[in-house]
Design a protein around this motif. Structure first.
Motif, PDB file in Angstrom:
ATOM      1  N   ALA A  18       7.259  11.000  33.934  1.00  0.00           N
ATOM      2  CA  ALA A  18       7.189  12.175  33.058  1.00  0.00           C
ATOM      3  C   ALA A  18       6.067  12.026  32.035  1.00  0.00           C
ATOM      4  CB  ALA A  18       8.523  12.391  32.347  1.00  0.00           C
ATOM      5  N   LEU A  19       5.946  10.845  31.419  1.00  0.00           N
ATOM      6  CA  LEU A  19       4.893  10.642  30.424  1.00  0.00           C
ATOM      7  C   LEU A  19       3.501  10.740  31.043  1.00  0.00           C
ATOM      8  CD1 LEU A  19       6.407   7.788  28.234  1.00  0.00           C
ATOM      9  CD2 LEU A  19       6.046  10.171  27.583  1.00  0.00           C
TER      10      LEU A  19
ATOM     11  N   GLY B 166      -1.373  13.978  32.001  1.00  0.00           N
ATOM     12  CA  GLY B 166      -2.291  14.720  32.864  1.00  0.00           C
ATOM     13  C   GLY B 166      -2.338  16.188  32.501  1.00  0.00           C
ATOM     14  N   GLN B 167      -1.179  16.770  32.166  1.00  0.00           N
ATOM     15  CA  GLN B 167      -1.142  18.169  31.750  1.00  0.00           C
ATOM     16  C   GLN B 167      -1.910  18.369  30.457  1.00  0.00           C
ATOM     17  OE1 GLN B 167       3.144  18.570  31.695  1.00  0.00           O
ATOM     18  NE2 GLN B 167       3.124  19.840  33.532  1.00  0.00           N
ATOM     19  N   MET B 168      -1.758  17.424  29.530  1.00  0.00           N
ATOM     20  CA  MET B 168      -2.468  17.543  28.256  1.00  0.00           C
ATOM     21  C   MET B 168      -3.976  17.412  28.458  1.00  0.00           C
ATOM     22  SD  MET B 168       0.052  15.527  25.624  1.00  0.00           S
ATOM     23  CE  MET B 168      -1.039  15.780  24.240  1.00  0.00           C
TER      24      MET B 168
ATOM     25  N   GLY C  69      -4.176  12.332  21.055  1.00  0.00           N
ATOM     26  CA  GLY C  69      -2.759  12.517  21.387  1.00  0.00           C
ATOM     27  C   GLY C  69      -2.446  12.050  22.801  1.00  0.00           C
ATOM     28  N   VAL C  70      -3.301  12.392  23.749  1.00  0.00           N
ATOM     29  CA  VAL C  70      -3.122  11.937  25.129  1.00  0.00           C
ATOM     30  C   VAL C  70      -3.207  10.415  25.187  1.00  0.00           C
ATOM     31  CG1 VAL C  70      -4.090  11.987  27.461  1.00  0.00           C
ATOM     32  CG2 VAL C  70      -3.983  14.088  26.116  1.00  0.00           C
ATOM     33  N   GLY C  71      -4.167   9.848  24.454  1.00  0.00           N
ATOM     34  CA  GLY C  71      -4.311   8.397  24.418  1.00  0.00           C
ATOM     35  C   GLY C  71      -3.064   7.711  23.876  1.00  0.00           C
ATOM     36  N   LEU C  72      -2.454   8.309  22.854  1.00  0.00           N
ATOM     37  CA  LEU C  72      -1.232   7.732  22.295  1.00  0.00           C
ATOM     38  C   LEU C  72      -0.084   7.773  23.296  1.00  0.00           C
ATOM     39  CD1 LEU C  72      -1.390   9.090  18.629  1.00  0.00           C
ATOM     40  CD2 LEU C  72      -1.712   6.722  19.399  1.00  0.00           C
TER      41      LEU C  72
ATOM     42  N   GLY D 211       1.848   4.616  24.854  1.00  0.00           N
ATOM     43  CA  GLY D 211       3.308   4.545  24.931  1.00  0.00           C
ATOM     44  C   GLY D 211       3.794   4.156  26.315  1.00  0.00           C
ATOM     45  N   VAL D 212       3.158   4.692  27.353  1.00  0.00           N
ATOM     46  CA  VAL D 212       3.514   4.317  28.727  1.00  0.00           C
ATOM     47  C   VAL D 212       3.259   2.832  28.939  1.00  0.00           C
ATOM     48  CG1 VAL D 212       2.921   4.629  31.161  1.00  0.00           C
ATOM     49  CG2 VAL D 212       3.143   6.616  29.676  1.00  0.00           C
TER      50      VAL D 212
END
Length: 154
Positions: free
Chosen positions: A95-96, A101-103, A125-128, A132-133
């Motif tokens: 999901a993350l 990818g969507q972001m 934000g995508v990098g964060l 997290g993943v």
């Protein structure tokens, strides 16, 4: 506006449940068979829904440009890929990564449509999320690693 936010959140819950169910089906039937089952059931559900609300009017495809119908192709590919990836990565990681990818795609699409706005913060934000993943897949929790390093220094 609050109704739209709640609907979007509910949609996210539905997507997560759908991903998990399709991932389980893919373990038994394969990713493409699971995707086909998903789309057949969805087609039957939407057909019934349209019949109930009087949505069948004969002008099924309307005047939309041909490219507008690629969403169905992309949606089928999404369900098949997700059905394959989710049971192998786990629900949270899949999901993350999918959201990341969507972001990323959203940032690119927004930049192509309108160059105003802060792409840098969006990419951050995508990098964060990707960080997290990475942290979620660590065998030892991050705080345990930090405490171990502090003990070594002190």
């Amino acid at each position: 506006m609050i109704t739209l936010v709640l609907l979007a959140l509910f949609n996210g819950v539905c997507i997560s449940i759908s991903r998990a169910v399709n991932g389980r089906l893919a373990l038994d039937r394969g990713a493409f068979s699971a995707s086909l089952c998903n789309h057949i059931v969805g087609f039957l559900f939407l057909s019934l829904l349209l019949a109930m609300v009087g949505g069948f009017n004969g002008d099924f495809f309307g005047q939309a440009p041909w490219g507008a119908y690629l969403g169905g192709l992309i949606g089928a590919l999404f369900v098949a890929l997700n059905s394959y990836v989710l049971p192998r990565l786990g629900t949270l990681r899949a999901a993350l990564l999918i959201i990341s990818g969507q972001m990323l795609a959203g940032v690119v699409i927004d930049r192509l449509r309108d160059s105003n706005g802060s792409a840098g913060l969006q990419i951050l934000g995508v990098g964060l999320i990707l960080l997290g993943v990475y942290l979620a897949r660590m065998e030892k929790p991050l705080m345990t690693l930090i405490h171990e390093r502090i003990k070594l220094l002190g």
